[in-house]
Design a protein around this motif. Structure first.
Motif, PDB file in Angstrom:
ATOM      1  N   MET A 149       3.030 -28.393  98.636  1.00  7.76           N
ATOM      2  CA  MET A 149       2.672 -29.731  99.097  1.00  7.76           C
ATOM      3  C   MET A 149       2.022 -29.681 100.474  1.00  7.76           C
ATOM      4  O   MET A 149       1.009 -30.340 100.728  1.00  7.76           O
ATOM      5  CB  MET A 149       3.919 -30.619  99.127  1.00  7.76           C
ATOM      6  CG  MET A 149       4.525 -30.900  97.764  1.00  7.76           C
ATOM      7  SD  MET A 149       6.140 -31.721  97.869  1.00  7.76           S
ATOM      8  CE  MET A 149       5.686 -33.340  98.480  1.00  7.76           C
ATOM      9  N   VAL A 150       2.609 -28.876 101.372  1.00  9.93           N
ATOM     10  CA  VAL A 150       2.090 -28.766 102.735  1.00  9.93           C
ATOM     11  C   VAL A 150       0.668 -28.220 102.753  1.00  9.93           C
ATOM     12  O   VAL A 150      -0.161 -28.616 103.585  1.00  9.93           O
ATOM     13  CB  VAL A 150       3.034 -27.878 103.583  1.00  9.93           C
ATOM     14  CG1 VAL A 150       2.373 -27.481 104.897  1.00  9.93           C
ATOM     15  CG2 VAL A 150       4.352 -28.594 103.849  1.00  9.93           C
ATOM     16  N   ASN A 151       0.355 -27.320 101.816  1.00 11.67           N
ATOM     17  CA  ASN A 151      -0.950 -26.649 101.819  1.00 11.67           C
ATOM     18  C   ASN A 151      -1.946 -27.202 100.801  1.00 11.67           C
ATOM     19  O   ASN A 151      -3.066 -26.696 100.699  1.00 11.67           O
ATOM     20  CB  ASN A 151      -0.742 -25.148 101.560  1.00 11.67           C
ATOM     21  CG  ASN A 151       0.020 -24.471 102.685  1.00 11.67           C
ATOM     22  OD1 ASN A 151      -0.419 -24.480 103.829  1.00 11.67           O
ATOM     23  ND2 ASN A 151       1.184 -23.903 102.369  1.00 11.67           N
ATOM     24  N   LEU A 188      11.857 -40.358 112.751  1.00 12.99           N
ATOM     25  CA  LEU A 188      10.731 -41.079 112.162  1.00 12.99           C
ATOM     26  C   LEU A 188       9.475 -40.336 112.591  1.00 12.99           C
ATOM     27  O   LEU A 188       9.311 -40.041 113.791  1.00 12.99           O
ATOM     28  CB  LEU A 188      10.640 -42.518 112.669  1.00 12.99           C
ATOM     29  CG  LEU A 188      11.792 -43.483 112.456  1.00 12.99           C
ATOM     30  CD1 LEU A 188      12.955 -43.210 113.402  1.00 12.99           C
ATOM     31  CD2 LEU A 188      11.306 -44.930 112.647  1.00 12.99           C
ATOM     32  N   CYS A 189       8.565 -40.051 111.664  1.00 16.68           N
ATOM     33  CA  CYS A 189       7.387 -39.282 112.075  1.00 16.68           C
ATOM     34  C   CYS A 189       6.189 -39.543 111.165  1.00 16.68           C
ATOM     35  O   CYS A 189       6.336 -39.847 109.986  1.00 16.68           O
ATOM     36  CB  CYS A 189       7.692 -37.791 112.113  1.00 16.68           C
ATOM     37  SG  CYS A 189       8.175 -37.054 110.537  1.00 16.68           S
ATOM     38  N   THR A 190       5.010 -39.426 111.752  1.00 14.05           N
ATOM     39  CA  THR A 190       3.771 -39.466 110.985  1.00 14.05           C
ATOM     40  C   THR A 190       3.506 -38.085 110.400  1.00 14.05           C
ATOM     41  O   THR A 190       4.136 -37.095 110.776  1.00 14.05           O
ATOM     42  CB  THR A 190       2.586 -39.891 111.867  1.00 14.05           C
ATOM     43  OG1 THR A 190       2.378 -38.901 112.894  1.00 14.05           O
ATOM     44  CG2 THR A 190       2.851 -41.241 112.533  1.00 14.05           C
ATOM     45  N   ASP A 191       2.537 -38.013 109.476  1.00 13.60           N
ATOM     46  CA  ASP A 191       2.296 -36.743 108.794  1.00 13.60           C
ATOM     47  C   ASP A 191       1.726 -35.668 109.718  1.00 13.60           C
ATOM     48  O   ASP A 191       1.778 -34.481 109.403  1.00 13.60           O
ATOM     49  CB  ASP A 191       1.383 -36.933 107.577  1.00 13.60           C
ATOM     50  CG  ASP A 191      -0.015 -37.410 107.941  1.00 13.60           C
ATOM     51  OD1 ASP A 191      -0.166 -38.142 108.943  1.00 13.60           O
ATOM     52  OD2 ASP A 191      -0.958 -37.089 107.211  1.00 13.60           O
ATOM     53  N   LEU A 197       4.732 -27.916 108.629  1.00 18.36           N
ATOM     54  CA  LEU A 197       6.154 -27.597 108.550  1.00 18.36           C
ATOM     55  C   LEU A 197       6.752 -28.106 107.243  1.00 18.36           C
ATOM     56  O   LEU A 197       6.428 -29.206 106.805  1.00 18.36           O
ATOM     57  CB  LEU A 197       6.915 -28.281 109.705  1.00 18.36           C
ATOM     58  CG  LEU A 197       6.725 -27.739 111.117  1.00 18.36           C
ATOM     59  CD1 LEU A 197       7.318 -28.717 112.114  1.00 18.36           C
ATOM     60  CD2 LEU A 197       7.368 -26.372 111.262  1.00 18.36           C
ATOM     61  N   THR A 198       7.645 -27.326 106.660  1.00 18.64           N
ATOM     62  CA  THR A 198       8.463 -27.860 105.578  1.00 18.64           C
ATOM     63  C   THR A 198       9.553 -28.724 106.194  1.00 18.64           C
ATOM     64  O   THR A 198       9.858 -28.626 107.390  1.00 18.64           O
ATOM     65  CB  THR A 198       9.121 -26.741 104.757  1.00 18.64           C
ATOM     66  OG1 THR A 198      10.025 -26.029 105.611  1.00 18.64           O
ATOM     67  CG2 THR A 198       8.089 -25.797 104.161  1.00 18.64           C
TER      68      THR A 198
END
Length: 239
Positions: A149-151, A188-191, A197-198
Motif C-alpha cells: 500500500m505504501v509503495n 491524527l495525521c495527513t498522508d 512508513l508502515t
C-alpha cells in the motif's frame, strides 16, 4: 490540561494545503489535508477547520455527543468556494481527521486518507481505515501487505472527501466513540506523515519508552523532513 504536540510543515510541495486545530481547552483536535492544487486545497481545508471550530465554540461547555458531531460534519455541505474561484471553475476538497476527548470517551471522525491512531502500546493500537483506492485494493485481496500500500502508484487516490466546490455532494464520515484510559495516545495525521512508513513503524516510534515524547516527536519530524514529498501535518494527544 492534556499534553499535545504538533507538526505542520509544507514539505517539498509548492503550497501548504494542510491545516490543523489544537484546542487550548484540550478537547478538540483537527487535521485536514486540502486537495486542489494552486493553493485551492488550502481554501477547502481552512474553511472546514473554521466551520468546525466555530460550531465547537458556539456549543459552549456542554459535552459533544455523536449526534452533535455528525450534525457539524453534515453542515459542511453548506460551504462554498469564493466567487472568484467558482467563476474560474476551480475545484477544491479536503480530507479530515477529528478527535474530541471528554472524560473517559473519545469521539473520532474521518473522511479520506487522513488517519487517526488510538494507541495504548506498541502492541495494542487501532488505526482508522482510509477512504482510498489502495485500501479498497487491500480489502479486496488484490494487494496483501501494508508495504504494498505504501509503495503502490495509486497510494494518493482518495475515494471520499469534503468537496466545497460541489454543493450536490454527500458527506459520508466514519464516526466512532472510543473508550479511553489515562496514558492513551491519539495521533491524527495527513498522508504526508505516513507516506514512507508502515503503521507499525509509526506506532513503534511514537511509543518508544526509551525516549521522551518530545524526543520521539522530533525524530518523526526529522524523518518527514528527509522522506516526505507531500505536506505533512500531525497532532499527538496524551489522554
Amino acid at each position: 490540561m492534556r499534553q499535545s504536540l504538533y507538526i505542520h510543515q509544507q514539505g517539498k510541495r509548492a503550497y501548504q494545503e494542510d491545516s490543523l486545530y489544537v484546542d487550548p481547552r484540550g478537547s478538540l483536535y483537527i487535521v485536514c489535508d486540502g486537495v486542489g492544487g494552486s493553493d485551492a486545497g488550502s481554501v477547502a481545508s481552512e474553511a472546514v477547520d473554521e466551520s468546525l471550530i466555530t460550531a465547537y465554540h458556539n456549543h459552549g461547555d456542554v459535552p459533544v455527543n455523536l449526534d452533535t458531531l455528525h450534525q457539524w460534519l453534515m453542515n459542511l455541505s453548506d460551504l462554498v468556494l469564493p466567487e472568484a474561484m467558482r467563476s474560474d471553475g476551480i475545484s477544491a476538497s479536503t480530507t479530515i481527521a477529528l478527535v474530541y476527548i471528554s472524560e473517559a470517551v473519545a469521539l473520532t471522525a474521518h473522511i479520506g486518507d487522513s488517519r487517526i491512531y488510538h494507541i495504548r502500546s506498541a502492541a495494542e493500537w487501532t488505526a482508522s481505515a482510509d477512504h482510498s483506492v489502495v485500501r479498497e485494493l487491500y480489502e479486496a485481496g488484490v494487494i496483501t501487505t501494508e508495504e504494498e500500500m505504501v509503495n503502490h502508484p495509486m497510494k494518493n487516490r482518495i475515494t471520499r472527501a469534503i468537496n466545497i466546490s460541489d454543493q450536490q455532494q454527500v458527506i459520508n464520515p466514519e464516526i466512532e466513540a472510543k473508550d479511553v484510559m489515562p496514558g492513551d495516545l491519539f495521533l491524527l495525521c495527513t498522508d504526508g506523515i505516513y507516506e514512507r512508513l508502515t503503521s507499525q513503524a509509526l506506532v513503534d516510534g511514537i511509543t518508544n519508552e526509551r525516549l521522551t515524547l518530545e524526543s520521539r516527536w522530533d525524530l518523526l519530524r526529522q524523518f518527514c523532513q528527509v522522506n516526505s514529498q507531500d505536506n505533512y501535518t500531525a497532532i499527538v494527544v496524551v489522554v
